[in-house]
Design a protein around this motif. Sequence first.
Motif, PDB file in Angstrom:
ATOM      1  N   GLY A  34       0.838  -1.191   0.000  1.00 13.05           N
ATOM      2  CA  GLY A  34       0.000   0.000   0.000  1.00 13.05           C
ATOM      3  C   GLY A  34       0.868   1.235   0.000  1.00 13.05           C
ATOM      4  N   CYS A  35       1.859   1.239  -0.885  1.00 10.36           N
ATOM      5  CA  CYS A  35       2.926   2.249  -0.825  1.00 10.36           C
ATOM      6  C   CYS A  35       2.499   3.609  -1.342  1.00 10.36           C
ATOM      7  CB  CYS A  35       4.148   1.757  -1.586  1.00 10.36           C
ATOM      8  SG  CYS A  35       3.916   1.677  -3.376  1.00 10.36           S
ATOM      9  N   THR A  36       1.318   3.741  -1.898  1.00  9.27           N
ATOM     10  CA  THR A  36       0.809   5.004  -2.453  1.00  9.27           C
ATOM     11  C   THR A  36       1.829   5.604  -3.421  1.00  9.27           C
ATOM     12  OG1 THR A  36       1.562   6.415  -0.605  1.00  9.27           O
ATOM     13  CG2 THR A  36      -0.581   5.401  -0.389  1.00  9.27           C
ATOM     14  N   THR A  37       2.351   6.783  -3.106  1.00  8.77           N
ATOM     15  CA  THR A  37       3.280   7.464  -4.021  1.00  8.77           C
ATOM     16  C   THR A  37       4.737   7.098  -3.776  1.00  8.77           C
ATOM     17  OG1 THR A  37       3.283   9.357  -2.522  1.00  8.77           O
ATOM     18  CG2 THR A  37       1.754   9.437  -4.396  1.00  8.77           C
ATOM     19  N   GLY A  38       4.987   6.154  -2.871  1.00  5.12           N
ATOM     20  CA  GLY A  38       6.334   5.642  -2.692  1.00  5.12           C
ATOM     21  C   GLY A  38       7.174   6.303  -1.621  1.00  5.12           C
TER      22      GLY A  38
ATOM     23  N   GLY B 130      -2.132   4.257 -11.463  1.00  6.27           N
ATOM     24  CA  GLY B 130      -1.686   5.633 -11.504  1.00  6.27           C
ATOM     25  C   GLY B 130      -0.681   5.925 -10.409  1.00  6.27           C
ATOM     26  N   LEU B 131      -0.920   5.404  -9.213  1.00  6.67           N
ATOM     27  CA  LEU B 131       0.014   5.593  -8.112  1.00  6.67           C
ATOM     28  C   LEU B 131       1.315   4.841  -8.362  1.00  6.67           C
ATOM     29  CD1 LEU B 131      -2.350   5.400  -4.990  1.00  6.67           C
ATOM     30  CD2 LEU B 131      -1.209   7.420  -5.925  1.00  6.67           C
ATOM     31  N   VAL B 132       1.221   3.682  -9.002  1.00 11.21           N
ATOM     32  CA  VAL B 132       2.437   2.921  -9.357  1.00 11.21           C
ATOM     33  C   VAL B 132       3.327   3.775 -10.252  1.00 11.21           C
ATOM     34  CG1 VAL B 132       3.330   0.912 -10.606  1.00 11.21           C
ATOM     35  CG2 VAL B 132       1.362   0.656  -9.082  1.00 11.21           C
TER      36      VAL B 132
END
Length: 218
Positions: free
Chosen positions: A85-89, A110-112
């Motif tokens: 669940g890393c979202t934007t990293g 998209g977040l990936v």
Amino acid sequence: MDYAYARQNMVESQLRTNRVFGERLLDAFETLPRELFVPETIRSISYIDEDLHIGGGRYLLEPMVLGRLLQAADIQESDVALDIGCTTGYATAILARLCSTAVGLESDPGLVDTANDLLSRMEISNAVVVQGDLAEGYPKQAPYNVILVNGGVEELPAGLTEQLAEGGRLVTVTRPASGGIGRARLYRKDEGIVSNRILFDASTPVLEEFKAPPRFVF
């Protein structure tokens, strides 16, 4: 806004005062530009001591919570880590500063793309973000020395702890499905047995993928 000053203030007032002492960890927080990992419209509050909603039910964890979870995970330079669940990293990038390889897992394509673009721009070469079902983890790269579930969990799938290496640690915030305060927990695998202990209280929002299924009650 002076983001460098905001980062330093975050470290001094939110992390050190809440018993986050690891210098490598504190250095990662102080040098990584958190403001770039949130939408431009909320960059001015990117260092606030709260979870930051970035859309789609995804949050950047409150710095204190993330810092204490990562400190409890006792990350070594030789470790391989999974950020679920890393979202934007953001947490993936911090993990990359602490271990040999960091893998971020995100279900939103998209977040990936956003996360991988940010990692590339920051020249972080030992981290990558992949797309997949959060509840399934990423067994392709297992076993992991460290797993971070980047959000609240009502029910932790057994398959995630199975992806831990011997001596591996998983950190997350568990929350009762009935409501109430959450508890940050450290899970550890020793001789194939997974044990856990409570670390501290936390009100981290629950990830949709880790909500307990509805149960019929007579």
